[in-house]
Design an enzyme around this catalytic site. Structure first.
Site, PDB file in Angstrom:
ATOM      1  N   ASN A 169      41.323  45.257  -6.244  1.00 40.65           N
ATOM      2  CA  ASN A 169      41.319  45.865  -7.577  1.00 40.65           C
ATOM      3  C   ASN A 169      41.636  47.347  -7.379  1.00 40.65           C
ATOM      4  O   ASN A 169      40.781  48.108  -6.933  1.00 40.65           O
ATOM      5  CB  ASN A 169      39.943  45.680  -8.231  1.00 40.65           C
ATOM      6  CG  ASN A 169      39.823  46.448  -9.535  1.00 40.65           C
ATOM      7  OD1 ASN A 169      40.812  46.962 -10.062  1.00 40.65           O
ATOM      8  ND2 ASN A 169      38.616  46.537 -10.060  1.00 40.65           N
ATOM      9  N   TRP A 170      42.866  47.697  -7.716  1.00 43.33           N
ATOM     10  CA  TRP A 170      43.279  49.087  -7.471  1.00 43.33           C
ATOM     11  C   TRP A 170      42.630  50.062  -8.459  1.00 43.33           C
ATOM     12  O   TRP A 170      42.717  51.262  -8.281  1.00 43.33           O
ATOM     13  CB  TRP A 170      44.799  49.202  -7.586  1.00 43.33           C
ATOM     14  CG  TRP A 170      45.570  48.531  -6.496  1.00 43.33           C
ATOM     15  CD1 TRP A 170      45.068  47.782  -5.464  1.00 43.33           C
ATOM     16  CD2 TRP A 170      47.001  48.559  -6.317  1.00 43.33           C
ATOM     17  NE1 TRP A 170      46.092  47.339  -4.659  1.00 43.33           N
ATOM     18  CE2 TRP A 170      47.287  47.799  -5.163  1.00 43.33           C
ATOM     19  CE3 TRP A 170      48.052  49.140  -7.021  1.00 43.33           C
ATOM     20  CZ2 TRP A 170      48.596  47.618  -4.699  1.00 43.33           C
ATOM     21  CZ3 TRP A 170      49.345  48.954  -6.558  1.00 43.33           C
ATOM     22  CH2 TRP A 170      49.616  48.203  -5.411  1.00 43.33           C
ATOM     23  N   LYS A 171      42.029  49.537  -9.522  1.00 44.07           N
ATOM     24  CA  LYS A 171      41.469  50.402 -10.582  1.00 44.07           C
ATOM     25  C   LYS A 171      42.564  51.385 -11.020  1.00 44.07           C
ATOM     26  O   LYS A 171      43.732  51.034 -11.027  1.00 44.07           O
ATOM     27  CB  LYS A 171      40.183  51.083 -10.097  1.00 44.07           C
ATOM     28  CG  LYS A 171      39.182  50.058  -9.535  1.00 44.07           C
ATOM     29  CD  LYS A 171      37.807  50.605  -9.344  1.00 44.07           C
ATOM     30  CE  LYS A 171      36.892  49.493  -8.821  1.00 44.07           C
ATOM     31  NZ  LYS A 171      35.503  49.909  -8.710  1.00 44.07           N
ATOM     32  N   HIS A 190      35.053  43.511 -16.101  1.00 44.32           N
ATOM     33  CA  HIS A 190      34.632  44.402 -15.021  1.00 44.32           C
ATOM     34  C   HIS A 190      33.569  45.355 -15.562  1.00 44.32           C
ATOM     35  O   HIS A 190      33.657  45.799 -16.709  1.00 44.32           O
ATOM     36  CB  HIS A 190      35.826  45.183 -14.467  1.00 44.32           C
ATOM     37  CG  HIS A 190      35.494  45.885 -13.187  1.00 44.32           C
ATOM     38  ND1 HIS A 190      34.785  47.070 -13.167  1.00 44.32           N
ATOM     39  CD2 HIS A 190      35.718  45.551 -11.887  1.00 44.32           C
ATOM     40  CE1 HIS A 190      34.608  47.430 -11.899  1.00 44.32           C
ATOM     41  NE2 HIS A 190      35.163  46.537 -11.106  1.00 44.32           N
ATOM     42  N   GLU A 220      33.075  48.354 -15.200  1.00 38.74           N
ATOM     43  CA  GLU A 220      33.579  49.645 -15.697  1.00 38.74           C
ATOM     44  C   GLU A 220      34.096  49.503 -17.126  1.00 38.74           C
ATOM     45  O   GLU A 220      33.984  50.426 -17.921  1.00 38.74           O
ATOM     46  CB  GLU A 220      34.657  50.176 -14.737  1.00 38.74           C
ATOM     47  CG  GLU A 220      34.018  50.663 -13.445  1.00 38.74           C
ATOM     48  CD  GLU A 220      34.889  50.564 -12.207  1.00 38.74           C
ATOM     49  OE1 GLU A 220      36.113  50.379 -12.343  1.00 38.74           O
ATOM     50  OE2 GLU A 220      34.328  50.665 -11.096  1.00 38.74           O
ATOM     51  N   GLU A 234      29.540  41.232  -9.119  1.00 38.26           N
ATOM     52  CA  GLU A 234      29.623  42.626  -8.697  1.00 38.26           C
ATOM     53  C   GLU A 234      28.397  43.383  -9.207  1.00 38.26           C
ATOM     54  O   GLU A 234      28.373  43.830 -10.364  1.00 38.26           O
ATOM     55  CB  GLU A 234      30.879  43.291  -9.262  1.00 38.26           C
ATOM     56  CG  GLU A 234      32.178  42.683  -8.776  1.00 38.26           C
ATOM     57  CD  GLU A 234      33.319  43.696  -8.820  1.00 38.26           C
ATOM     58  OE1 GLU A 234      34.009  43.826  -7.812  1.00 38.26           O
ATOM     59  OE2 GLU A 234      33.491  44.379  -9.845  1.00 38.26           O
ATOM     60  N   GLY A 256      31.384  51.168  -5.528  1.00 40.61           N
ATOM     61  CA  GLY A 256      31.813  52.529  -5.224  1.00 40.61           C
ATOM     62  C   GLY A 256      30.706  53.416  -4.687  1.00 40.61           C
ATOM     63  O   GLY A 256      30.866  54.630  -4.590  1.00 40.61           O
ATOM     64  N   SER A 314      31.425  47.589  -2.648  1.00 41.87           N
ATOM     65  CA  SER A 314      31.415  48.222  -1.322  1.00 41.87           C
ATOM     66  C   SER A 314      31.680  47.239  -0.181  1.00 41.87           C
ATOM     67  O   SER A 314      31.082  47.353   0.890  1.00 41.87           O
ATOM     68  CB  SER A 314      30.103  48.989  -1.098  1.00 41.87           C
ATOM     69  OG  SER A 314      29.970  50.022  -2.060  1.00 41.87           O
ATOM     70  N   GLY A 319      37.431  47.098  -4.127  1.00 38.71           N
ATOM     71  CA  GLY A 319      37.869  48.321  -4.795  1.00 38.71           C
ATOM     72  C   GLY A 319      38.445  49.310  -3.795  1.00 38.71           C
ATOM     73  O   GLY A 319      39.587  49.189  -3.354  1.00 38.71           O
ATOM     74  N   GLY A 320      37.642  50.288  -3.415  1.00 39.49           N
ATOM     75  CA  GLY A 320      38.126  51.380  -2.565  1.00 39.49           C
ATOM     76  C   GLY A 320      38.862  50.929  -1.313  1.00 39.49           C
ATOM     77  O   GLY A 320      39.908  51.490  -0.959  1.00 39.49           O
TER      78      GLY A 320
HETATM   79  P1  13P Z   1      34.256  49.120  -4.427  1.00 39.39           P
HETATM   80  O1  13P Z   1      34.764  48.121  -3.407  1.00 39.39           O
HETATM   81  O2  13P Z   1      35.007  50.417  -4.388  1.00 39.39           O
HETATM   82  O3  13P Z   1      32.777  49.265  -4.365  1.00 39.39           O
HETATM   83  O4  13P Z   1      34.601  48.505  -5.876  1.00 39.39           O
HETATM   84  C1  13P Z   1      34.228  47.204  -6.160  1.00 39.39           C
HETATM   85  C2  13P Z   1      34.848  46.802  -7.436  1.00 39.39           C
HETATM   86  O5  13P Z   1      34.454  47.271  -8.496  1.00 39.39           O
HETATM   87  C3  13P Z   1      35.968  45.853  -7.404  1.00 39.39           C
HETATM   88  O6  13P Z   1      36.278  45.383  -8.654  1.00 39.39           O
END
Ligand code: 13P
Length: 247
Positions: A9-11, A93, A95, A164, A170, A208, A229-230
């Site tokens: 997930n590149w966000k 998600h 967010e 999640e 994050g 994470s 994510g990251g």
């Molecule tokens: P991180 O891997 O950066 O914690 O993000 C997880 C995430 O929200 C994937 O959708």
């Protein structure tokens, strides 16, 4: 046997040169034993599709409108995503739930819109830290998933679920494999009861996930891969996670 699925997930990250470098790194590392996909910002979908054409790396979006078309400025519909081959879309998600006030019902409607056009929704559920500390984790994730199951009805088995925990996203604070497995087992039981096909459905863990913890997480009996994510923004890290197979 459920095949591991790893989704990046590149966000709201990326640029055309950075995306090209990242995707080149992922393509060069094939083949993977796992299914691999990237969910990219809308504006990069066409270019990502072109870059990945002819490969087995799938791609998807990070959101979709619950509406099919109309006066919904700024939204992107499921028919638009489906039109050029989008395979997955993230819905719900945390967010989006937090920053865009998405309700369980809206998330369910988005999942339904996607599935109706052949785009597999990756339905995200997860509790906040306050909810976990109040002992509400199970109730929260069951409520979130139940709304989607109810709406998708006989098609519910077609979705992918991602657990999640909000406090692990994050933050560098991963749920322990045992904590994650406990919630995955609850979700699988719920899916099994509702669809009769829960054993075949994939439940991903996100929050994470890194190269050094992915294998242990993926080795849990009910964790079928990850939503990353990251660590999905660096080819070497993402590739390492894609290679982290259940022992
Ligand atoms: P991180 O891997 O950066 O914690 O993000 C997880 C995430 O929200 C994937 O959708």
């Amino acid at each position: 046997m459920r095949k591991t699925l790893v989704v990046g997930n590149w966000k709201m990250h990326g640029s055309r040169p950075a995306n090209a470098e990242l995707l080149a790194g992922v393509l060069a590392a094939r083949p993977f034993l796992a299914d691999v996909a990237v969910c990219v910002p809308f504006v990069y979908l066409t270019e990502t599709a072109a870059t990945l054409a002819g490969s087995d790396i799938r791609w998807g979006a990070q959101d979709v409108s619950a509406h099919m078309q109309g006066a919904y400025t700024g939204e992107v519909s499921a028919p638009m995503l489906a039109e050029f081959g989008c395979r997955y879309v993230l819905v719900g998600h945390s967010e989006r739930r937090a920053y865009h006030a998405e309700s369980d019902e809206l998330v369910a409607a988005k999942a339904q819109a996607a599935l109706g056009k052949g785009v597999t929704p990756i339905v995200c559920v997860g509790e906040t830290l306050a909810e976990r500390e109040a002992g509400q984790t199970e109730a929260v994730v069951k409520r979130q998933l139940s709304a989607v199951i109810h709406t998708l009805a006989h098609c519910a088995a077609e979705m992918v679920v991602a657990y999640e925990p909000v406090w692990a996203i994050g933050t560098g604070r991963t749920a322990s494999p045992e904590q994650a497995q406990a919630v995955h087992a609850v979700l699988r039981a719920q899916l099994q009861a509702a669809t009769g096909r829960g054993d075949a459905m994939r439940i991903l863990y996100g929050g994470s996930v890194k190269p050094d913890n992915a294998a242990t997480l993926f080795a849990q009996p009910d964790i079928d891969g990850g939503l990353i994510g990251g660590a999905a923004l660096k080819a070497a890290d993402f590739v390492a996670i894609c290679r982290a197979q259940a022992a």
